[in-house]
Design a protein around this motif. Structure first.
Motif, PDB file in Angstrom:
ATOM      1  N   LYS A   1       0.808  -1.219   0.000  1.00 21.92           N
ATOM      2  CA  LYS A   1       0.000   0.000   0.000  1.00 21.92           C
ATOM      3  C   LYS A   1       0.845   1.275   0.000  1.00 21.92           C
ATOM      4  CE  LYS A   1      -3.851  -2.343   0.253  1.00 21.92           C
ATOM      5  NZ  LYS A   1      -4.655  -2.528  -0.966  1.00 21.92           N
ATOM      6  N   ASN A   2       2.155   1.147   0.216  1.00 18.74           N
ATOM      7  CA  ASN A   2       3.027   2.323   0.179  1.00 18.74           C
ATOM      8  C   ASN A   2       4.398   1.901  -0.310  1.00 18.74           C
ATOM      9  OD1 ASN A   2       4.872   1.830   2.660  1.00 18.74           O
ATOM     10  ND2 ASN A   2       2.801   1.559   3.490  1.00 18.74           N
ATOM     11  N   ILE A   3       5.122   2.812  -0.914  1.00 19.65           N
ATOM     12  CA  ILE A   3       6.398   2.482  -1.536  1.00 19.65           C
ATOM     13  C   ILE A   3       7.478   2.207  -0.494  1.00 19.65           C
ATOM     14  CG2 ILE A   3       7.216   4.877  -1.726  1.00 19.65           C
ATOM     15  CD1 ILE A   3       7.587   1.982  -4.295  1.00 19.65           C
TER      16      ILE A   3
ATOM     17  N   ASP B   1      -1.192  -0.679  -6.419  1.00 15.84           N
ATOM     18  CA  ASP B   1      -1.924   0.248  -7.292  1.00 15.84           C
ATOM     19  C   ASP B   1      -0.961   1.374  -7.642  1.00 15.84           C
ATOM     20  OD1 ASP B   1      -4.220  -1.273  -7.127  1.00 15.84           O
ATOM     21  OD2 ASP B   1      -5.045  -0.115  -5.450  1.00 15.84           O
ATOM     22  N   ILE B   2      -0.527   1.411  -8.904  1.00 16.50           N
ATOM     23  CA  ILE B   2       0.535   2.334  -9.291  1.00 16.50           C
ATOM     24  C   ILE B   2       0.034   3.518 -10.122  1.00 16.50           C
ATOM     25  CG2 ILE B   2       2.290   0.533  -9.182  1.00 16.50           C
ATOM     26  CD1 ILE B   2       2.247   0.487 -12.283  1.00 16.50           C
ATOM     27  N   LEU B   3      -1.279   3.521 -10.453  1.00 16.57           N
ATOM     28  CA  LEU B   3      -1.844   4.640 -11.196  1.00 16.57           C
ATOM     29  C   LEU B   3      -3.149   5.088 -10.562  1.00 16.57           C
ATOM     30  CD1 LEU B   3      -1.326   3.610 -14.948  1.00 16.57           C
ATOM     31  CD2 LEU B   3      -0.053   5.340 -13.649  1.00 16.57           C
ATOM     32  N   ASN B   4      -3.421   6.375 -10.636  1.00 19.25           N
ATOM     33  CA  ASN B   4      -4.712   6.872 -10.189  1.00 19.25           C
ATOM     34  C   ASN B   4      -5.803   6.372 -11.133  1.00 19.25           C
ATOM     35  OD1 ASN B   4      -4.662   8.365  -7.807  1.00 19.25           O
ATOM     36  ND2 ASN B   4      -5.861  10.000  -8.759  1.00 19.25           N
ATOM     37  N   GLY B   5      -6.929   5.952 -10.548  1.00 18.16           N
ATOM     38  CA  GLY B   5      -7.984   5.369 -11.355  1.00 18.16           C
ATOM     39  C   GLY B   5      -9.316   6.043 -11.184  1.00 18.16           C
TER      40      GLY B   5
ATOM     41  N   THR C   1       7.252   4.194 -10.961  1.00 18.23           N
ATOM     42  CA  THR C   1       8.637   4.016 -11.398  1.00 18.23           C
ATOM     43  C   THR C   1       9.464   3.319 -10.341  1.00 18.23           C
ATOM     44  OG1 THR C   1       8.474   6.018 -12.749  1.00 18.23           O
ATOM     45  CG2 THR C   1      10.691   5.215 -12.235  1.00 18.23           C
ATOM     46  N   ARG C   2       9.285   3.743  -9.103  1.00 15.39           N
ATOM     47  CA  ARG C   2      10.071   3.163  -8.001  1.00 15.39           C
ATOM     48  C   ARG C   2       9.653   1.710  -7.743  1.00 15.39           C
ATOM     49  NH1 ARG C   2      14.623   2.643  -6.222  1.00 15.39           N
ATOM     50  NH2 ARG C   2      15.034   2.675  -4.012  1.00 15.39           N
TER      51      ARG C   2
ATOM     52  N   SER D   1       2.065   1.364 -21.222  1.00 16.39           N
ATOM     53  CA  SER D   1       3.347   2.039 -21.468  1.00 16.39           C
ATOM     54  C   SER D   1       4.335   1.802 -20.334  1.00 16.39           C
ATOM     55  CB  SER D   1       3.117   3.541 -21.658  1.00 16.39           C
ATOM     56  OG  SER D   1       2.803   4.185 -20.425  1.00 16.39           O
ATOM     57  N   LEU D   2       3.823   1.582 -19.127  1.00 16.17           N
ATOM     58  CA  LEU D   2       4.692   1.358 -17.966  1.00 16.17           C
ATOM     59  C   LEU D   2       5.219  -0.072 -17.886  1.00 16.17           C
ATOM     60  CD1 LEU D   2       2.702   3.300 -15.209  1.00 16.17           C
ATOM     61  CD2 LEU D   2       4.961   3.914 -16.117  1.00 16.17           C
TER      62      LEU D   2
END
Length: 316
Positions: free
Chosen positions: A148-150, A178-182, A194-195, A236-237
């Motif tokens: 839930k956090n990097i 979840d790596i993108l806002n939805g 990215t991280r 793309s990611l």
């Protein structure tokens, strides 16, 4: 000076000894060659299952399923605290989904130790290290870790690396964030894409990457769903990554967005969707049947709640 003659019997004896020695060497050589080939060809001699391997192939190898169909996979949600973990380990589910965070996350008492807890919880009686030890020693269940956090990702992957050398993680491992806002999320609360992806490539690349979007769904309120722009950004990611990729998508939003999500699936044979459900989300059997009828069985996993999941399976 003449050497004394050995005589006929002596010559025969020496010849016989030489023949025995040569025969023994040949037999030993043949035996070693046969044993080597047997070890290579014997179907019973197999390497441990690859942590980045296909989940359906793994379950087929265990004879837990009889065909490659994501609907056959069973899940246990939030196997975090020791009691929940032990209950999950005793069950017949095939895969454990658990949440990882840092102990005391974002408080003065933050320790840096990865623990098993779902926000808003930041304390637990179970650390990731303890959880892995218990799961690996007492079950053959596949593993899905949800971040839930990097801040949690790096230390957790270090523990996975350590466990893989000591305990041998002989099963699929999915790493989720979840790596993108939805849909319907007004602020960016996604894990840094990215991280997250670079840490996986650096520390534990032998996995299935599970990347999704943050979502918000409120029944009876206007809401949007996944858009073409969202799925193109995701592709793309992850499109150039070497791993298998599964995209967790909120089941209640999938049918309205099917043209976009089916486009995403078509971009790579490595792609799949994992349908998940909020506890109050009004997922319908009709929507699930639509998805089923417009996809391949191995492309979709169904991490859903009963009774809708059981009703859907009965219909299928």
């Amino acid at each position: 000076m003449k050497c004394p003659s050995m005589g006929r019997k002596g010559v025969l004896a020496v010849g016989l000894c030489a023949l025995v020695v040569v025969s023994a060497c040949i037999a030993l050589s043949v035996l070693l060659t046969v044993n080597k080939k047997s070890a290579q060809q014997d179907p019973g001699v197999q390497p441990d299952f690859y942590t980045g391997g296909d989940l359906l192939d793994y379950l087929l190898s265990l004879k837990r399923i009889d065909r490659k169909d994501g609907l056959l996979v069973t899940w246990y949600h939030a196997a975090n605290k020791k009691r929940e973990m032990e209950e999950a380990l005793k069950s017949d589910v095939m895969a454990l989904e658990s949440d990882v965070t840092i102990e005391g996350y974002n408080t003065p008492s933050e320790t840096g130790k990865p623990i098993m807890a779902h926000p808003p919880d930041i304390y637990s009686d179970n650390s990731l290290e303890e959880w892995l030890t218990a799961v690996l020693k007492s079950s053959d269940k596949a593993i899905k870790l949800d971040f839930k956090n990097i801040k949690t990702v790096g230390p957790s992957l270090d523990i996975l690396v350590k466990a893989s050398s000591g305990l041998n993680i002989n099963r699929p491992v999915w790493l989720n964030a979840d790596i993108l806002n939805g849909p319907n999320v007004p602020i960016n609360i996604a894990v840094n894409a990215t991280r997250f992806l670079s840490l996986i490539q650096e520390k534990f690349p032998n996995c299935t990457v599970s990347t999704g979007w943050t979502t918000l769904y409120l029944p009876f309120f206007p809401h949007s769903t996944y858009t073409q722009k969202m799925v193109e950004k995701m592709h793309s990611l992850v499109g150039n990554l070497p791993q298998r990729i599964t995209f967790p998508v909120r089941a209640v939003m999938v049918r309205p967005a099917w043209s976009h999500l089916s486009w995403l699936l078509s971009q790579s044979e490595r792609y799949s969707l994992t349908l998940w459900q909020g506890k109050t989300d009004p997922v319908t059997v009709e929507d699930l049947l639509f998805i089923r009828n417009n996809s391949q069985p191995e492309q979709i996993y169904y991490d859903l709640y009963d009774p809708v999941l059981s009703q859907f399976k009965d219909m299928v």
